[in-house]
Enzyme design. Structure first.
Site, PDB file in Angstrom:
ATOM      1  N   VAL A  11     -23.083 -15.730  35.330  1.00  0.00           N
ATOM      2  CA  VAL A  11     -24.140 -16.462  36.022  1.00  0.00           C
ATOM      3  C   VAL A  11     -24.422 -15.847  37.394  1.00  0.00           C
ATOM      4  CG1 VAL A  11     -24.698 -18.684  37.114  1.00  0.00           C
ATOM      5  CG2 VAL A  11     -23.760 -18.613  34.794  1.00  0.00           C
ATOM      6  N   LYS A 210     -26.980 -31.059  32.884  1.00  0.00           N
ATOM      7  CA  LYS A 210     -26.419 -29.815  32.325  1.00  0.00           C
ATOM      8  C   LYS A 210     -25.451 -30.131  31.182  1.00  0.00           C
ATOM      9  CE  LYS A 210     -25.072 -25.713  31.668  1.00  0.00           C
ATOM     10  NZ  LYS A 210     -25.876 -24.667  31.075  1.00  0.00           N
ATOM     11  N   ASN A 214     -25.908 -29.240  26.953  1.00  0.00           N
ATOM     12  CA  ASN A 214     -24.940 -28.505  26.123  1.00  0.00           C
ATOM     13  C   ASN A 214     -24.331 -29.398  25.049  1.00  0.00           C
ATOM     14  OD1 ASN A 214     -25.413 -26.120  27.337  1.00  0.00           O
ATOM     15  ND2 ASN A 214     -23.481 -25.967  28.433  1.00  0.00           N
ATOM     16  N   CYS A 266     -19.062 -21.957  27.279  1.00  0.00           N
ATOM     17  CA  CYS A 266     -19.703 -23.193  27.762  1.00  0.00           C
ATOM     18  C   CYS A 266     -19.552 -24.389  26.835  1.00  0.00           C
ATOM     19  CB  CYS A 266     -21.176 -22.922  28.045  1.00  0.00           C
ATOM     20  SG  CYS A 266     -21.407 -21.831  29.457  1.00  0.00           S
ATOM     21  N   LYS A 326     -21.326 -14.790  19.996  1.00  0.00           N
ATOM     22  CA  LYS A 326     -22.673 -14.743  19.435  1.00  0.00           C
ATOM     23  C   LYS A 326     -23.216 -13.339  19.674  1.00  0.00           C
ATOM     24  CE  LYS A 326     -25.174 -16.448  23.473  1.00  0.00           C
ATOM     25  NZ  LYS A 326     -26.165 -17.383  23.968  1.00  0.00           N
TER      26      LYS A 326
HETATM   27  N1  LIG Z   1     -21.788 -17.985  31.048  1.00  0.00           N
HETATM   28  C1  LIG Z   1     -22.857 -18.718  30.805  1.00  0.00           C
HETATM   29  O1  LIG Z   1     -23.622 -18.458  29.875  1.00  0.00           O
HETATM   30  C2  LIG Z   1     -23.174 -19.909  31.672  1.00  0.00           C
HETATM   31  C3  LIG Z   1     -24.447 -20.486  31.599  1.00  0.00           C
HETATM   32  C4  LIG Z   1     -24.750 -21.583  32.412  1.00  0.00           C
HETATM   33  C5  LIG Z   1     -23.782 -22.094  33.268  1.00  0.00           C
HETATM   34  N2  LIG Z   1     -22.538 -21.529  33.309  1.00  0.00           N
HETATM   35  C6  LIG Z   1     -21.565 -22.079  34.253  1.00  0.00           C
HETATM   36  O2  LIG Z   1     -21.558 -21.229  35.389  1.00  0.00           O
HETATM   37  C7  LIG Z   1     -20.230 -21.136  35.927  1.00  0.00           C
HETATM   38  C8  LIG Z   1     -19.792 -19.677  35.965  1.00  0.00           C
HETATM   39  O3  LIG Z   1     -19.719 -19.214  34.639  1.00  0.00           O
HETATM   40  P1  LIG Z   1     -19.554 -17.659  34.299  1.00  0.00           P
HETATM   41  O4  LIG Z   1     -19.603 -17.537  32.822  1.00  0.00           O
HETATM   42  O5  LIG Z   1     -20.499 -16.877  35.157  1.00  0.00           O
HETATM   43  O6  LIG Z   1     -18.055 -17.427  34.809  1.00  0.00           O
HETATM   44  P2  LIG Z   1     -17.261 -16.033  34.964  1.00  0.00           P
HETATM   45  O7  LIG Z   1     -15.861 -16.352  34.676  1.00  0.00           O
HETATM   46  O8  LIG Z   1     -17.959 -14.974  34.199  1.00  0.00           O
HETATM   47  O9  LIG Z   1     -17.425 -15.683  36.524  1.00  0.00           O
HETATM   48  C9  LIG Z   1     -16.861 -16.426  37.559  1.00  0.00           C
HETATM   49  C10 LIG Z   1     -16.565 -15.465  38.720  1.00  0.00           C
HETATM   50  O10 LIG Z   1     -16.187 -16.215  39.864  1.00  0.00           O
HETATM   51  C11 LIG Z   1     -15.174 -15.503  40.550  1.00  0.00           C
HETATM   52  N3  LIG Z   1     -14.478 -16.421  41.461  1.00  0.00           N
HETATM   53  C12 LIG Z   1     -13.562 -17.381  41.166  1.00  0.00           C
HETATM   54  N4  LIG Z   1     -13.200 -18.035  42.281  1.00  0.00           N
HETATM   55  C13 LIG Z   1     -13.896 -17.500  43.295  1.00  0.00           C
HETATM   56  C14 LIG Z   1     -13.977 -17.772  44.702  1.00  0.00           C
HETATM   57  N5  LIG Z   1     -13.277 -18.758  45.261  1.00  0.00           N
HETATM   58  N6  LIG Z   1     -14.797 -17.015  45.446  1.00  0.00           N
HETATM   59  C15 LIG Z   1     -15.534 -16.028  44.893  1.00  0.00           C
HETATM   60  N7  LIG Z   1     -15.508 -15.732  43.575  1.00  0.00           N
HETATM   61  C16 LIG Z   1     -14.715 -16.460  42.791  1.00  0.00           C
HETATM   62  C17 LIG Z   1     -14.320 -14.912  39.436  1.00  0.00           C
HETATM   63  O11 LIG Z   1     -13.539 -13.840  39.893  1.00  0.00           O
HETATM   64  C18 LIG Z   1     -15.403 -14.507  38.436  1.00  0.00           C
HETATM   65  O12 LIG Z   1     -15.843 -13.176  38.645  1.00  0.00           O
HETATM   66  C19 LIG Z   1     -19.351 -22.025  35.046  1.00  0.00           C
HETATM   67  O13 LIG Z   1     -19.287 -23.302  35.607  1.00  0.00           O
HETATM   68  C20 LIG Z   1     -20.139 -22.081  33.743  1.00  0.00           C
HETATM   69  O14 LIG Z   1     -19.875 -23.249  33.008  1.00  0.00           O
HETATM   70  C21 LIG Z   1     -22.226 -20.426  32.543  1.00  0.00           C
END
Ligand SMILES: NC(=O)c1ccc[n+]([C@@H]2O[C@H](COP(=O)([O-])OP(=O)(O)OC[C@H]3O[C@@H](n4cnc5c(N)ncnc54)[C@H](O)[C@@H]3O)[C@@H](O)[C@H]2O)c1
Length: 440
Positions: A11, A210, A214, A266, A326
């Site tokens: 994200v 949100k 989902n 998710c 997927k």
């Molecule tokens: N992946 C998706 O398709 C998607 C879609 C919509 C919403 N979301 C939501 O968005 C959020 C992030 O999901 P994602 O898939 O991008 O996660 P991810 O695990 O790919 O990325 C999270 C990143 O945050 C970093 N991080 C953790 N703690 C930190 C801090 N204190 N400071 C700075 N960086 C930090 C991690 O190192 C990691 O790189 C989640 O809540 C998820 O549910 C994800």
């Protein structure tokens, strides 16, 4: 505008890159130094169609930066977008540790007005916790600096994330703060020149929206999976039923595909987290308990079909096409392929698996697992295999060389967790076909 994105995962990286592409100056923060180093060397940590050129051109233009320097990140953006992970805790509720760490860091370093924007998927009430965390840090410093906390949940889909971010169906802003709302409207204005897509609502409604989205999508999948198993028992064909019900505009065709269970980062965790929220509120969501149960069972359906057809799997080899949860992503979090591989290994089989994008990820996951080999082409997976199982709907699997498959497999059987083929065509080619819920 100057924007900081805290957390550079799926994200954060997509949001940061797309916002930079609109002319904003974006500072992407992450605590993972290796990830930041790779990004600064031009290497993307994830596979996401269309993302690489956007990252490269905006880095070259000086509008997109990656860093672990929290103080500099907090100093950079009036808008601080939190996009860190919210993994499930032990009881299934969303673990807010990373979100609160990010909030605490903002409170420790901010020196002027900041809008803290929750993009992570977080339970209702998290905005209040984020506000408290920042306030606590400001009080420790003896500072009184104004700030706002708003909810702006992200709806992008992995595999189509850039397209979704650039042309969102809706931008949900949960805010009761006019100054913050105005800044977010300005940020998102370039993404909605065609028509207004911002939906302004209360913070708690935005947080719940949100999860509701989902949970609804996961419910459709589990409903179709359960119905597919029933169709199979009754001699009906779920594909015909799907077309029959999807034509009703109240139902629609999307997310009506039965398969090997939903996975990804998710749906499974959000379904769990929403259940915990509901339990705590004394309003348990019974439908979601069933959605989860059905999904867990569905992830074993392919393995069961394979055991039923091949008998003992001891000493047998299964070719597996598709590892990502997927198509068009390399994400294997909670992927049904992992359950299937576990089932096959437990039954004494070995696995030769191929995926167009998730091979590196799979090699990391199965590094120490005997009996799993990740190979570099679909045909190589078939060498020496007893039968083929398909778990991901990648395009390159849709019209394969069936004669080549038949020639390589010891038993010419395809176990298809994505219903990619026409049973009549495969029968005509002399292949045994085991899809989900179809009449063969
Ligand atoms: N992946 C998706 O398709 C998607 C879609 C919509 C919403 N979301 C939501 O968005 C959020 C992030 O999901 P994602 O898939 O991008 O996660 P991810 O695990 O790919 O990325 C999270 C990143 O945050 C970093 N991080 C953790 N703690 C930190 C801090 N204190 N400071 C700075 N960086 C930090 C991690 O190192 C990691 O790189 C989640 O809540 C998820 O549910 C994800």
């Amino acid at each position: 505008m100057n924007v900081t994105v805290v957390g550079t995962g799926y994200v954060g990286l997509v949001s940061g890159a797309c916002l930079a592409d609109m002319g904003n100056h974006v500072y992407c923060l992450d605590v993972d130094a290796a990830k930041v180093k790779a990004l600064n060397a031009g290497q993307l940590p994830i596979y996401e169609p269309g993302l690489e050129p956007i990252v490269k051109r905006n880095c070259a233009a000086g509008r997109l930066r990656f860093s672990t320097d929290i103080a500099a990140g907090v100093a950079h953006g009036t808008l601080q977008l939190i996009a860190v992970g919210t993994p499930p805790g032990e009881d299934g509720s969303a673990d807010l540790q990373h979100v609160l760490d990010a909030a605490g860091a903002i409170g420790r370093h901010m020196d002027e007005y900041r809008v803290v924007v929750n993009k992570s998927t977080v339970p209702v009430g998290t905005a209040d916790k984020v506000r408290e965390e920042i306030q606590k840090e400001l009080e420790k410093r003896g500072k009184q600096i104004p700030f706002s906390v708003v909810s702006n949940p992200e709806f992008l889909k992995e595999g189509a994330a850039v397209e979704d971010f650039m042309r969102p169906e809706r931008v949900i802003i949960g805010s009761d703060d006019a100054r913050a709302t105005a800044l977010l409207r300005e940020l998102y204005a370039p993404f909605q020149r065609n028509h207004e897509r911002v939906m302004l609502m209360g913070v708690r409604s935005a947080e719940l929206t949100k999860y509701a989205a989902n949970a609804m999508l996961a419910t459709r999948i589990s409903f179709m999976n359960e119905l597919a198993n029933l169709a199979e028992a009754l001699g009906a064909d779920i594909e015909e039923v799907r077309r029959g019900i999807g034509s009703d505009p109240r139902i629609g065709y999307q997310f009506l595909y039965p398969g090997a269970g939903f996975g990804g980062s998710c749906f499974p965790k959000d379904v769990k987290a929403l259940q915990r929220t509901a339990d705590e509120a004394g309003r348990p969501l019974r439908v979601l308990a069933a959605v989860e149960q059905v999904n867990e069972a569905q992830k074993h359906v392919l393995g069961n079909k394979i055991r039923e057809r091949l008998g003992s799997l001891s000493g047998k080899t299964l070719a597996l096409w598709g590892l990502a949860f997927k198509a068009n992503t390399d994400d294997m979090r909670e992927a049904p392929s992992r359950t299937l591989i576990g089932d096959l290994l437990a039954a004494g089989a070995t696995v030769r698996a191929y995926d167009p994008a998730a091979r590196a990820e799979a090699r990391k996951i199965f590094e120490n697992r005997k009996g799993v080999e990740i190979v570099d082409s679909a045909m190589a997976a078939l060498e020496g295999a007893d039968a083929l199982a398909i778990v991901t709907e990648w395009q390159e699997f849709r019209s394969p060389d069936f004669a080549g498959i038949k020639a390589r497999l010891k038993t010419p059987a395809i176990f298809d967790g994505r219903n990619l083929y026409d049973p009549a065509v495969l029968r005509g080619l002399g292949l045994e076909y085991y899809p989900i819920g179809r009449k063969v």
